[in-house]
Design a protein around this motif. Structure first.
Motif, PDB file in Angstrom:
ATOM      1  N   TYR A  48      59.368  26.073  54.537  1.00  8.61           N
ATOM      2  CA  TYR A  48      57.986  26.511  54.732  1.00  8.61           C
ATOM      3  C   TYR A  48      57.605  27.583  53.717  1.00  8.61           C
ATOM      4  N   LEU A  49      58.502  28.503  53.454  1.00  9.19           N
ATOM      5  CA  LEU A  49      58.212  29.563  52.499  1.00  9.19           C
ATOM      6  C   LEU A  49      57.955  29.000  51.109  1.00  9.19           C
ATOM      7  N   GLU A  50      58.729  27.991  50.718  1.00  2.00           N
ATOM      8  CA  GLU A  50      58.471  27.333  49.440  1.00  2.00           C
ATOM      9  C   GLU A  50      57.047  26.774  49.429  1.00  2.00           C
TER      10      GLU A  50
ATOM     11  N   ALA B  49      54.456  27.665  51.467  1.00  2.86           N
ATOM     12  CA  ALA B  49      53.429  28.689  51.615  1.00  2.86           C
ATOM     13  C   ALA B  49      53.238  29.494  50.335  1.00  2.86           C
ATOM     14  N   LEU B  50      54.345  29.856  49.678  1.00  2.00           N
ATOM     15  CA  LEU B  50      54.252  30.708  48.502  1.00  2.00           C
ATOM     16  C   LEU B  50      53.907  29.928  47.243  1.00  2.00           C
ATOM     17  N   ASP B  51      54.540  28.774  47.070  1.00  2.00           N
ATOM     18  CA  ASP B  51      54.397  28.049  45.804  1.00  2.00           C
ATOM     19  C   ASP B  51      53.304  26.997  45.825  1.00  2.00           C
ATOM     20  N   ARG B  52      53.019  26.423  47.000  1.00  2.00           N
ATOM     21  CA  ARG B  52      51.994  25.385  47.079  1.00  2.00           C
ATOM     22  C   ARG B  52      50.673  25.939  47.591  1.00  2.00           C
ATOM     23  N   ARG B  53      50.713  26.625  48.715  1.00  2.07           N
ATOM     24  CA  ARG B  53      49.481  27.154  49.301  1.00  2.07           C
ATOM     25  C   ARG B  53      49.040  28.457  48.642  1.00  2.07           C
ATOM     26  N   LYS B  54      49.977  29.142  47.977  1.00  2.00           N
ATOM     27  CA  LYS B  54      49.673  30.412  47.311  1.00  2.00           C
ATOM     28  C   LYS B  54      49.157  31.456  48.299  1.00  2.00           C
ATOM     29  N   LEU B  55      49.776  31.493  49.478  1.00  2.00           N
ATOM     30  CA  LEU B  55      49.362  32.465  50.484  1.00  2.00           C
ATOM     31  C   LEU B  55      49.848  33.862  50.095  1.00  2.00           C
ATOM     32  N   ALA B  56      49.039  34.846  50.389  1.00  2.00           N
ATOM     33  CA  ALA B  56      49.393  36.225  50.062  1.00  2.00           C
ATOM     34  C   ALA B  56      49.995  36.955  51.253  1.00  2.00           C
ATOM     35  N   PHE B  57      49.698  36.476  52.464  1.00  2.00           N
ATOM     36  CA  PHE B  57      50.173  37.160  53.665  1.00  2.00           C
ATOM     37  C   PHE B  57      50.524  36.138  54.727  1.00  2.00           C
ATOM     38  N   VAL B  58      51.754  36.193  55.224  1.00  2.00           N
ATOM     39  CA  VAL B  58      52.193  35.356  56.334  1.00  2.00           C
ATOM     40  C   VAL B  58      52.920  36.249  57.333  1.00  2.00           C
ATOM     41  N   ASP B  59      52.486  36.216  58.580  1.00  2.00           N
ATOM     42  CA  ASP B  59      53.131  36.988  59.643  1.00  2.00           C
ATOM     43  C   ASP B  59      54.091  36.066  60.377  1.00  2.00           C
ATOM     44  N   SER B  60      55.367  36.421  60.369  1.00  2.00           N
ATOM     45  CA  SER B  60      56.368  35.592  61.058  1.00  2.00           C
ATOM     46  C   SER B  60      56.246  35.699  62.574  1.00  2.00           C
ATOM     47  N   CYS B  61      55.607  36.773  63.066  1.00  2.00           N
ATOM     48  CA  CYS B  61      55.485  37.032  64.510  1.00  2.00           C
ATOM     49  C   CYS B  61      56.846  37.155  65.190  1.00  2.00           C
ATOM     50  N   ALA B  62      57.872  37.455  64.429  1.00  2.00           N
ATOM     51  CA  ALA B  62      59.202  37.626  65.006  1.00  2.00           C
ATOM     52  C   ALA B  62      59.339  39.034  65.576  1.00  2.00           C
ATOM     53  N   ARG B  63      60.239  39.175  66.505  1.00  2.00           N
ATOM     54  CA  ARG B  63      60.501  40.493  67.080  1.00  2.00           C
ATOM     55  C   ARG B  63      61.137  41.404  66.033  1.00  2.00           C
ATOM     56  N   ALA B  64      61.020  42.691  66.235  1.00  2.00           N
ATOM     57  CA  ALA B  64      61.642  43.653  65.332  1.00  2.00           C
ATOM     58  C   ALA B  64      63.159  43.508  65.382  1.00  2.00           C
ATOM     59  N   GLY B  65      63.790  43.626  64.226  1.00  2.00           N
ATOM     60  CA  GLY B  65      65.244  43.514  64.165  1.00  2.00           C
ATOM     61  C   GLY B  65      65.768  42.104  64.225  1.00  2.00           C
ATOM     62  N   HIS B  66      64.929  41.099  63.967  1.00  2.00           N
ATOM     63  CA  HIS B  66      65.381  39.714  64.017  1.00  2.00           C
ATOM     64  C   HIS B  66      66.412  39.477  62.908  1.00  2.00           C
ATOM     65  N   PRO B  67      67.601  38.949  63.242  1.00  2.00           N
ATOM     66  CA  PRO B  67      68.688  38.850  62.262  1.00  2.00           C
ATOM     67  C   PRO B  67      68.397  37.937  61.079  1.00  2.00           C
TER      68      PRO B  67
END
Length: 206
Positions: free
Chosen positions: A162-164, A166-184
């Motif tokens: 997905y990151l490939e 979002a970053l390389d195809r969609r050229k998104l500048a901001f994506v929030d993972s919505c993961a909890r703090a400290g996610h491994p």
């Protein structure tokens, strides 16, 4: 992971735009090949192949005609993992199920729902639902994977794919993972943090 060479940690700051991701891509190809050696991935939905990512449309958010089957599959997959066991999966509570389902369906109607999945023999082993907001931003709403395939880290693979995208195809500048703090896993590949605060406002003083 059964193979020692595949137990390396994920690279720090993988989602940073300036990071040279060549080494991480090579490691992920090795992991993907290990999975491919044991199973036949469905070619049309193989999010691991470089050629697929390169050929994928920059904006595929309207490619899903009916979002309901995808949502059903995602919620079923989430129930099979730790969220299901802990009772925090969306489908574990009718109100939560309805809230998430409404959110995803409405996002789909507006052409903002971005679904990703990886399947084996037609069965999803990893799924990710993301909603794109105004401009060049997105929020990851739900991610789930089949723990029977945990040795191959399908959740990591779909996240990196997905990151490939979002970053390389969609050229998104901001994506929030919505993961909890400290996610491994998330903490290692997402370099930035957005400060969020909770405010208690006494209405009787207005």
């Amino acid at each position: 992971l059964r193979s020692p060479e595949l137990r390396r940690s994920l690279p720090h700051d993988y989602a940073h735009q300036s990071l040279d991701r060549a080494g991480a891509r090579a490691h992920l190809r090795l992991l993907a090949q290990s999975l491919a050696n044991e199973v036949q991935l469905d070619p049309a939905l193989d999010l691991l192949a470089d050629a697929f990512i390169r050929s994928r449309p920059a904006d595929n958010r309207r490619a899903i005609v009916d979002a309901a089957p995808w949502i059903d599959a995602l919620f079923r997959l989430e129930l099979t993992g730790w969220k299901g066991r802990d009772g925090v999966a969306a489908a574990a509570d009718p109100a939560t199920d309805a809230a998430f389902r409404t959110l995803l369906i409405e996002a789909h109607k507006r052409g903002r729902l971005d679904f990703h999945r990886m399947t084996v023999a037609g069965t999803p082993i990893a799924m990710l639902a993301t909603i794109e907001g105004p401009g060049d931003s997105a929020v990851q709403i739900k991610i789930a994977y089949d723990e029977d395939w945990a040795a191959f880290s399908p959740g990591v693979l779909i996240e990196m794919a997905y990151l490939e995208y979002a970053l390389d195809r969609r050229k998104l500048a901001f994506v929030d993972s919505c993961a909890r703090a400290g996610h491994p896993m998330i903490d290692r590949i997402w370099p930035y943090r957005r400060e969020i605060v909770s405010l208690a406002i006494p209405f009787d003083r207005w």
